[in-house]
Design an enzyme around this catalytic site. Structure first.
Site, PDB file in Angstrom:
ATOM      1  CG  ASN A  81      -1.718  -1.261   1.283  1.00 27.08           C
ATOM      2  OD1 ASN A  81      -1.459  -2.216   2.155  1.00 27.08           O
ATOM      3  ND2 ASN A  81      -2.617  -1.405   0.325  1.00 27.08           N
ATOM      4  CB  ILE A  89       0.453   6.106   2.568  1.00 27.49           C
ATOM      5  CG1 ILE A  89       1.910   6.478   2.869  1.00 27.49           C
ATOM      6  CG2 ILE A  89      -0.086   5.085   3.387  1.00 27.49           C
ATOM      7  CD1 ILE A  89       2.203   7.004   4.299  1.00 27.49           C
ATOM      8  CB  CYS A  90      -3.181   3.140  -0.881  1.00 24.68           C
ATOM      9  SG  CYS A  90      -4.868   2.773  -1.062  1.00 24.68           S
ATOM     10  CG  LEU A  91      -4.339   4.577   6.004  1.00 25.78           C
ATOM     11  CD1 LEU A  91      -4.533   3.096   6.305  1.00 25.78           C
ATOM     12  CD2 LEU A  91      -3.087   4.831   7.089  1.00 25.78           C
ATOM     13  CG  LEU A 124      -0.800   3.250  -3.806  1.00 26.10           C
ATOM     14  CD1 LEU A 124      -0.285   4.241  -2.952  1.00 26.10           C
ATOM     15  CD2 LEU A 124      -0.973   3.841  -5.261  1.00 26.10           C
TER      16      LEU A 124
END
Lengths: 157, 270
Positions: A81, A89-91, A124
């Site tokens: 991620n 950052i994919c959050l 990601l």
């Protein structure tokens, strides 16, 4: 503008007051700009990131805390991620699920939790995600550990 | 956060004066307000601003907001609690869009949040009771009460409530016309009890002041426009930040300038 400054100042004081509260997180505000922060976080134990120290860069918008801060890894990390090149950052809490009750400190905690619990279904970093999705846990862990040693640990000698 | 604070409390000799900060600004809670389902506490302006920001994510204006702390779905913000009454802001409700809620309604609603004690001397209800003026029904009572209850309930259709209260007043008056042995104070007392009982289930914490306002309106013997003018003139005298004239002509033109005084903190703000 004024509200975000006031709130960041409160967070700054809280960080100063509770410096030892969370030994895994070290948050530092830029000397000249309260909207720029850096954090050093320790890789969680029993993960391939254990022993590493990862640097995060925070860019806080003027509408904070109504808008989430932008955070990215400055230290290279192999994680499904996190974008391998940009550190993005994919959050969810940094996007749609943001709530103004989060603080920079608690965002750091959320990122540590993400390091320990990757979400390979919204990657990601596809290489990293694919390893996990195909069940190659050992492959994922050894790659992640290698990058932790290369980028997040002090050089020996 | 809680975890940090409890730790801080045991360490520091001085108790932290700001133990329960607003989760949004992290400062002391200003104009305490609560979400109606989970009862989490915020500054009124903080939670209101968050509600607006959260609304942008939806294509249609939502009628609920998720609590920033626990994600519970909430439908209104409760604020301005003074122990007797409170104000309520419904998510996504915008009174500027509804036709019935005029500026006059706003001023009526606002008057329930101001110190209006000096108006008693102006309208002098005691005299009203002493001189048996109550035997003469007011022609303007229906209109006045309809607007008053619309303002307080923020509902357009209040005819049932108005008829109910007027019915109670009317039957009380008929009784008074036949038997008039009691003192003015006793009559006033009886009147207040009857109206309170009739209104309480609709107006709850605002009932007592509603009865005060009703008495003042009846005692004034004025029609609504004239009453508003006298009322606002006296209220205006009490409030320093008054701005006199900057409104376009309106049927209540002379009273309009006072109406924005409390915009920031009133029920109908967006």
């Amino acid at each position: 503008m004024q509200a975000s400054r006031a709130r960041l100042f409160k967070e700054y004081k809280e960080v100063q007051r509770e410096k030892s509260a969370d030994p895994d997180i070290q948050l530092v505000c830029d000397d000249s700009n309260i909207f720029k922060w850096n954090a050093l976080i320790k890789g969680p134990s029993e993960t391939p990131f254990e022993g590493g120290v990862f640097q995060l860069a925070f860019s806080v918008p003027e509408q904070y805390p109504l808008q989430p801060p932008q955070v990215r890894f400055l230290t290279k990390i192999f994680h499904p991620n996190v974008h391998f090149k940009t550190g993005e950052i994919c959050l969810d809490i940094l996007k749609n699920a943001w709530s103004p009750a989060w603080t920079l400190q608690s965002v750091c905690r959320a990122i540590i939790a993400l390091m320990a619990h990757p979400e390979p279904d919204s990657p990601l970093n596809c290489d990293s995600g694919n390893l996990l999705r195909s069940g190659d846990i050992r492959g994922y862990q050894s790659m992640a550990r290698m990058y932790t040693r290369l980028a997040a640990m002090p050089k020996k000698g | 956060m809680e975890h940090h604070q409890s730790k801080g409390d045991t360490l520091s000799p001085h108790p932290n004066p700001n133990r329960n900060p607003c989760p949004i600004c992290l400062g002391p809670v200003n104009d305490e307000s609560y979400l109606d389902q989970c009862f989490h506490k915020f500054c009124y302006n903080c939670i209101l601003r968050w509600t607006k920001v959260a609304a942008y994510k939806h294509s249609a204006p939502p009628t609920s907001v998720k609590c920033p702390l626990c994600k519970t779905e909430n439908f209104s913000i409760i604020h301005g609690c003074d122990g007797f009454s409170f104000r309520r802001h419904f998510i996504g409700q915008d009174f500027h869009k509804s036709d019935f809620f005029t500026k006059a309604h706003k001023y009526r609603l606002q008057s329930y949040y101001c110190e209006t004690g000096t108006l008693i001397d102006v309208f002098n209800p005691t005299r009203y009771w002493k001189l048996h003026k109550y035997l003469q029904p007011s022609h303007w009572l229906y209109d006045w009460m309809r607007r008053e209850i619309q303002a307080l309930t923020q509902e357009e259709d209040v005819d049932i409530i108005v008829h109910h209260i007027l019915g109670v007043i009317e039957s009380w008056r008929r009784n008074e016309q036949t038997s008039s042995r009691t003192s003015p104070e006793a009559k006033q007392e009886r009147f207040r009890i009857l109206v309170s009982e009739a209104a309480r289930c609709f107006l709850t914490g605002r009932t007592n002041q509603f009865v005060n306002e009703l008495e003042m309106f009846l005692a004034s013997g004025l029609n609504m426009d004239a009453y508003d003018k006298v009322y606002l003139k006296n209220l205006g005298w009490k409030i320093p930040e008054i701005n006199e004239d900057e409104e376009e002509p309106h049927e209540h033109a002379p009273v309009v300038p006072n109406l924005y005084l409390f915009d920031e903190h009133s029920d109908y703000t967006e």
